[in-house]
Design an enzyme around this catalytic site. Structure first.
Site, short mmCIF file in Angstrom:
data_model
loop_
_atom_site.label_atom_id
_atom_site.label_comp_id
_atom_site.label_asym_id
_atom_site.label_seq_id
_atom_site.Cartn_x
_atom_site.Cartn_y
_atom_site.Cartn_z
N GLN A 127 7.08 1.19 2.95
CA GLN A 127 5.77 0.70 1.63
C GLN A 127 6.58 -0.07 0.99
O GLN A 127 5.65 0.16 0.76
CB GLN A 127 5.40 2.28 1.25
N SER A 133 0.10 -5.69 2.08
CA SER A 133 -0.63 -4.23 2.21
C SER A 133 0.24 -4.79 0.34
O SER A 133 -1.38 -5.21 -0.36
CB SER A 133 0.25 -2.85 1.77
N TYR A 227 -3.45 -0.93 12.15
CA TYR A 227 -4.82 -2.40 12.64
C TYR A 227 -5.63 -2.00 14.14
O TYR A 227 -5.46 -1.33 14.16
CB TYR A 227 -3.76 -3.24 13.27
#
Length: 384
Positions: A127, A133, A227
């Protein structure tokens, strides 16, 4: 001698981002790396050479030969740029390998170890390195401000003694990170927001940020890593048919749908656009990869004919560069966090037993090490 991390000045027209910030330079220095920033690299993001120098970086002139080490980049490197790098160089950044197979081949032939942050496995450990993102978050916000500027009306309902202004009706197609930020931003401005996506988790995600989910009863289309996958032709055509009345009823349509490694899915036809109201606005985030909206062109804003008047169609290009200071801060830290995986006490250590290192590697030691990318390149190089 500590490994050198070079941060290049981006050369692509319109690109204002840079792959490092003063904060990320400090992180790299703490890991024992020596950081070189090309002079002026941060100017588009409002970061001065002095700010980098104060953070511990050395400023070098653009074009200064790159010694063997690590190169950070924002835009995919061109074949000629890769061919000029020394053998054994490590590159870290966005590669978009399926759309840049020539660059993949050049990296292989030059003996470059190329890591694509856009191929990182979608797991918790990744992350802090997830450029898709971090950049999509900013894109979602900017899409709404672009639409608001073109719309020429208020988004939220307003009641006055002189009358009531109705809220704008916003339709968002694609509910990934960019789409969810688009929904949330439009909702904060007071719009009535609805959305659709083909992934199974999208309905709950849309509702969590205040949108109304449109269920087309088409089933789901999930691919690995969270996805969406491409719909079969008959389902895609049926999707357009079912979306048509929702598009016609909307004041603003914003599309963010993408399928990794493929052209953007066509969600809205020219006929669907023509059925919208005069003054409507359409914004296509996917214009650079083929477009979700028929007729959208990356970097163009133009009037299109609708019944009784005109609507505005905006094809987005370099949207993150509109927010270059914030985009560069996040992107730079994404790169630095990934570099922390392969820089140990100032030395370069490539551990391919680490799933993040292995999952993002495209080329290494003169080979294409990503099976998916190798499969895509094979018919190009060996059409027989």
């Amino acid at each position: 001698m500590p490994v050198v991390v070079r941060v290049r000045a981006e050369h692509s027209p319109g690109e204002k981002r840079v792959a490092a910030s003063p904060e990320s330079v400090r992180k790299l220095a703490a890991a024992g790396a020596s950081v070189e920033i090309e002079s002026g690299a941060g100017s588009g993001a409002l970061i001065s050479d002095a700010a980098y120098r104060d953070a511990g970086a050395q400023i070098v002139e653009p074009g200064t030969p790159v010694g063997r080490g690590i190169l950070f980049h924002v835009r995919p490197l061109l074949p000629a740029e890769l061919g000029a790098l020394p053998q054994g160089m490590v590159t870290i950044g966005v590669i978009d390998p399926f759309q840049n197979l020539g660059s993949v081949a050049a990296a292989r032939d030059a003996g470059i170890s190329a890591f694509a942050l856009d191929l990182l496995p979608r797991i918790s450990r990744a992350q802090s390195m997830d450029v898709l993102s971090s950049q999509a978050l900013l894109a979602g916000y900017r899409l709404v401000t672009l639409a608001a500027d073109a719309f020429g009306r208020m988004f939220g309902m307003t009641m006055t003694a002189a009358g009531t202004l109705a809220p704008a009706r916003v339709l968002v197609l694609g509910a990934g990170v960019a789409g969810l930020q688009t929904i949330a931003t439009a909702k904060r401005l007071g719009a009535v927001v609805s959305a659709n996506d083909v992934r199974a988790a999208s309905a709950d995600e849309v509702r969590s940020v205040g949108g109304t989910f449109i269920d087309l009863d088409l089933g789901t289309a999930d691919a690995a890593g969270g996805y969406a996958k491409e719909l079969a032709e008959d389902r895609a055509r049926r999707q357009q048919e079912l979306l048509a009345p929702h598009v016609a009823a909307s004041d603003i349509v914003i599309t963010t749908a993408a399928v990794p490694g493929r052209a953007a899915p066509r969600l809205i036809t020219a006929q669907m656009v023509a059925a919208m109201k005069p003054g409507s606005v359409l914004v296509d985030l996917a214009a650079e990869s083929g477009g979700n909206i028929e007729g959208s062109v990356a970097g163009e804003r133009r009037a299109v004919a609708v019944a009784g008047g005109l609507a505005t169609l905006i094809g987005v290009r370099d949207i993150q560069s509109d927010l270059a200071p914030d985009a560069s801060k996040l992107y730079g830290m994404n790169c630095a966090n990934f570099a922390a995986l392969i820089v140990k006490e100032g030395q370069l250590v490539l551990d391919f037993d680490d799933e993040l290192v292995a999952g993002s590697a495209v080329t290494h030691d003169g080979r294409i090490v990503s099976d998916r990318v190798a499969a895509a390149l094979q018919p190009v190089e060996d059409p027989a």
